[in-house]
Motif scaffolding. Sequence first.
Motif, PDB file in Angstrom:
ATOM      1  N   TRP A  44      86.808  32.708  63.156  1.00  0.00           N
ATOM      2  CA  TRP A  44      85.740  31.994  62.481  1.00  0.00           C
ATOM      3  C   TRP A  44      85.207  32.836  61.326  1.00  0.00           C
ATOM      4  O   TRP A  44      85.104  34.052  61.447  1.00  0.00           O
ATOM      5  CB  TRP A  44      84.585  31.719  63.450  1.00  0.00           C
ATOM      6  N   LYS A  45      84.880  32.178  60.219  1.00  0.00           N
ATOM      7  CA  LYS A  45      84.308  32.850  59.056  1.00  0.00           C
ATOM      8  C   LYS A  45      83.047  32.123  58.612  1.00  0.00           C
ATOM      9  O   LYS A  45      82.950  30.904  58.731  1.00  0.00           O
ATOM     10  CB  LYS A  45      85.305  32.886  57.896  1.00  0.00           C
ATOM     11  N   THR A  46      82.099  32.898  58.064  1.00  0.00           N
ATOM     12  CA  THR A  46      80.830  32.324  57.614  1.00  0.00           C
ATOM     13  C   THR A  46      81.048  31.438  56.395  1.00  0.00           C
ATOM     14  O   THR A  46      81.673  31.850  55.427  1.00  0.00           O
ATOM     15  CB  THR A  46      79.824  33.437  57.265  1.00  0.00           C
ATOM     16  N   GLU A  47      80.507  30.233  56.465  1.00  0.00           N
ATOM     17  CA  GLU A  47      80.588  29.281  55.366  1.00  0.00           C
ATOM     18  C   GLU A  47      79.233  29.140  54.667  1.00  0.00           C
ATOM     19  O   GLU A  47      79.155  29.116  53.452  1.00  0.00           O
ATOM     20  CB  GLU A  47      81.069  27.925  55.891  1.00  0.00           C
ATOM     21  N   LYS A  48      78.155  29.019  55.458  1.00  0.00           N
ATOM     22  CA  LYS A  48      76.811  28.824  54.907  1.00  0.00           C
ATOM     23  C   LYS A  48      75.803  29.565  55.776  1.00  0.00           C
ATOM     24  O   LYS A  48      76.016  29.748  56.972  1.00  0.00           O
ATOM     25  CB  LYS A  48      76.426  27.341  54.882  1.00  0.00           C
ATOM     26  N   GLU A  49      74.678  29.931  55.143  1.00  0.00           N
ATOM     27  CA  GLU A  49      73.571  30.549  55.869  1.00  0.00           C
ATOM     28  C   GLU A  49      72.252  30.019  55.336  1.00  0.00           C
ATOM     29  O   GLU A  49      72.158  29.675  54.162  1.00  0.00           O
ATOM     30  CB  GLU A  49      73.580  32.077  55.707  1.00  0.00           C
ATOM     31  N   THR A  50      71.267  29.956  56.215  1.00  0.00           N
ATOM     32  CA  THR A  50      69.903  29.637  55.791  1.00  0.00           C
ATOM     33  C   THR A  50      68.968  30.682  56.390  1.00  0.00           C
ATOM     34  O   THR A  50      69.246  31.246  57.453  1.00  0.00           O
ATOM     35  CB  THR A  50      69.448  28.233  56.244  1.00  0.00           C
ATOM     36  N   THR A  51      67.866  30.927  55.708  1.00  0.00           N
ATOM     37  CA  THR A  51      66.867  31.873  56.195  1.00  0.00           C
ATOM     38  C   THR A  51      66.045  31.223  57.298  1.00  0.00           C
ATOM     39  O   THR A  51      66.168  30.023  57.548  1.00  0.00           O
ATOM     40  CB  THR A  51      65.933  32.308  55.045  1.00  0.00           C
ATOM     41  N   ALA A  52      65.178  32.007  57.914  1.00  0.00           N
ATOM     42  CA  ALA A  52      64.320  31.491  58.977  1.00  0.00           C
ATOM     43  C   ALA A  52      63.408  30.379  58.466  1.00  0.00           C
ATOM     44  O   ALA A  52      63.035  29.481  59.218  1.00  0.00           O
ATOM     45  CB  ALA A  52      63.496  32.621  59.571  1.00  0.00           C
ATOM     46  N   SER A  53      63.068  30.415  57.169  1.00  0.00           N
ATOM     47  CA  SER A  53      62.210  29.371  56.594  1.00  0.00           C
ATOM     48  C   SER A  53      63.008  28.146  56.147  1.00  0.00           C
ATOM     49  O   SER A  53      62.438  27.203  55.610  1.00  0.00           O
ATOM     50  CB  SER A  53      61.408  29.939  55.425  1.00  0.00           C
ATOM     51  N   LYS A  58      72.481  32.804  50.042  1.00  0.00           N
ATOM     52  CA  LYS A  58      73.807  32.932  49.437  1.00  0.00           C
ATOM     53  C   LYS A  58      74.699  33.833  50.288  1.00  0.00           C
ATOM     54  O   LYS A  58      74.308  34.919  50.683  1.00  0.00           O
ATOM     55  CB  LYS A  58      73.686  33.506  48.031  1.00  0.00           C
ATOM     56  N   VAL A  59      75.902  33.356  50.579  1.00  0.00           N
ATOM     57  CA  VAL A  59      76.886  34.141  51.310  1.00  0.00           C
ATOM     58  C   VAL A  59      77.610  35.015  50.298  1.00  0.00           C
ATOM     59  O   VAL A  59      78.232  34.514  49.363  1.00  0.00           O
ATOM     60  CB  VAL A  59      77.880  33.230  52.068  1.00  0.00           C
ATOM     61  N   THR A  60      77.517  36.331  50.474  1.00  0.00           N
ATOM     62  CA  THR A  60      78.112  37.271  49.528  1.00  0.00           C
ATOM     63  C   THR A  60      79.623  37.349  49.707  1.00  0.00           C
ATOM     64  O   THR A  60      80.170  36.901  50.719  1.00  0.00           O
ATOM     65  CB  THR A  60      77.518  38.681  49.706  1.00  0.00           C
ATOM     66  N   LYS A  61      80.280  37.966  48.750  1.00  0.00           N
ATOM     67  CA  LYS A  61      81.730  38.153  48.805  1.00  0.00           C
ATOM     68  C   LYS A  61      82.108  38.963  50.051  1.00  0.00           C
ATOM     69  O   LYS A  61      83.086  38.659  50.724  1.00  0.00           O
ATOM     70  CB  LYS A  61      82.200  38.863  47.540  1.00  0.00           C
ATOM     71  N   GLU A  62      81.310  39.984  50.353  1.00  0.00           N
ATOM     72  CA  GLU A  62      81.576  40.823  51.524  1.00  0.00           C
ATOM     73  C   GLU A  62      81.421  40.027  52.819  1.00  0.00           C
ATOM     74  O   GLU A  62      82.209  40.170  53.750  1.00  0.00           O
ATOM     75  CB  GLU A  62      80.633  42.042  51.543  1.00  0.00           C
ATOM     76  N   GLU A  63      80.390  39.177  52.877  1.00  0.00           N
ATOM     77  CA  GLU A  63      80.176  38.354  54.068  1.00  0.00           C
ATOM     78  C   GLU A  63      81.310  37.354  54.256  1.00  0.00           C
ATOM     79  O   GLU A  63      81.677  37.030  55.388  1.00  0.00           O
ATOM     80  CB  GLU A  63      78.840  37.622  53.980  1.00  0.00           C
ATOM     81  N   MET A  78      84.871  41.440  66.012  1.00  0.00           N
ATOM     82  CA  MET A  78      84.281  41.196  64.697  1.00  0.00           C
ATOM     83  C   MET A  78      84.897  42.202  63.732  1.00  0.00           C
ATOM     84  O   MET A  78      84.963  43.390  64.034  1.00  0.00           O
ATOM     85  CB  MET A  78      82.758  41.392  64.740  1.00  0.00           C
ATOM     86  N   ARG A  79      85.333  41.690  62.585  1.00  0.00           N
ATOM     87  CA  ARG A  79      85.987  42.559  61.604  1.00  0.00           C
ATOM     88  C   ARG A  79      85.425  42.313  60.212  1.00  0.00           C
ATOM     89  O   ARG A  79      85.094  41.190  59.851  1.00  0.00           O
ATOM     90  CB  ARG A  79      87.490  42.293  61.593  1.00  0.00           C
ATOM     91  N   SER A  80      85.340  43.397  59.460  1.00  0.00           N
ATOM     92  CA  SER A  80      84.989  43.341  58.048  1.00  0.00           C
ATOM     93  C   SER A  80      85.782  44.454  57.364  1.00  0.00           C
ATOM     94  O   SER A  80      86.372  45.289  58.048  1.00  0.00           O
ATOM     95  CB  SER A  80      83.482  43.537  57.847  1.00  0.00           C
ATOM     96  N   PRO A  81      85.801  44.491  56.042  1.00  0.00           N
ATOM     97  CA  PRO A  81      86.542  45.565  55.359  1.00  0.00           C
ATOM     98  C   PRO A  81      86.012  46.969  55.678  1.00  0.00           C
ATOM     99  O   PRO A  81      86.742  47.936  55.562  1.00  0.00           O
ATOM    100  CB  PRO A  81      86.347  45.240  53.877  1.00  0.00           C
ATOM    101  N   THR A  82      84.757  47.074  56.141  1.00  0.00           N
ATOM    102  CA  THR A  82      84.175  48.400  56.365  1.00  0.00           C
ATOM    103  C   THR A  82      83.961  48.774  57.823  1.00  0.00           C
ATOM    104  O   THR A  82      83.777  49.948  58.124  1.00  0.00           O
ATOM    105  CB  THR A  82      82.820  48.517  55.629  1.00  0.00           C
ATOM    106  N   GLN A  83      83.937  47.802  58.739  1.00  0.00           N
ATOM    107  CA  GLN A  83      83.705  48.147  60.144  1.00  0.00           C
ATOM    108  C   GLN A  83      84.253  47.090  61.087  1.00  0.00           C
ATOM    109  O   GLN A  83      84.510  45.960  60.689  1.00  0.00           O
ATOM    110  CB  GLN A  83      82.229  48.386  60.412  1.00  0.00           C
TER     111      GLN A  83
END
Length: 136
Positions: A44-53, A58-63, A78-83
């Motif tokens: 699974w990969k992140t497509e969209k995010e919303t804040t608590a409000s 915005k989903v960043t390139k890294e995310e 869980m994998r990312s380019p850095t951890q």
Amino acid sequence: MKLAKLKNYLMLLSFTLLLFGAGCQKKDTVGNAGMLTGADSKVWKTEKETTASGEKDKVTKEEKQQEIQFFANGSFSMRSPTQNASGKWTYDAMAKSLSLQFVGSDLTENFQVLNLTDDELKLQAADGSQMILETE
């Protein structure tokens, strides 16, 4: 007389279409654990995010490069380019909750599952922020 019958017919037709349209709206569904993992595992990969409000975050390139893989045996990675991180997951469809327990840590992340289908997972964190993940 014919005008009154036509008016009643149009009103009945409008009401029927309104009910039909309301019944066909996409509703959030909370599926089973098999939808989370597929037969063996699912990424699974992140497509969209919303804040608590409720504001769009915005989903960043890294995310977008981050991914979580759920395995049918109850583990996750869980994998990312850095951890990388891994652990065990539990899903309760009745309570609509997903918990992630990380290996070597007392950290447990708990989410409310707002929507789970074969290709979309919508989670809400304790602070009210939300994340929509999609399969590859």
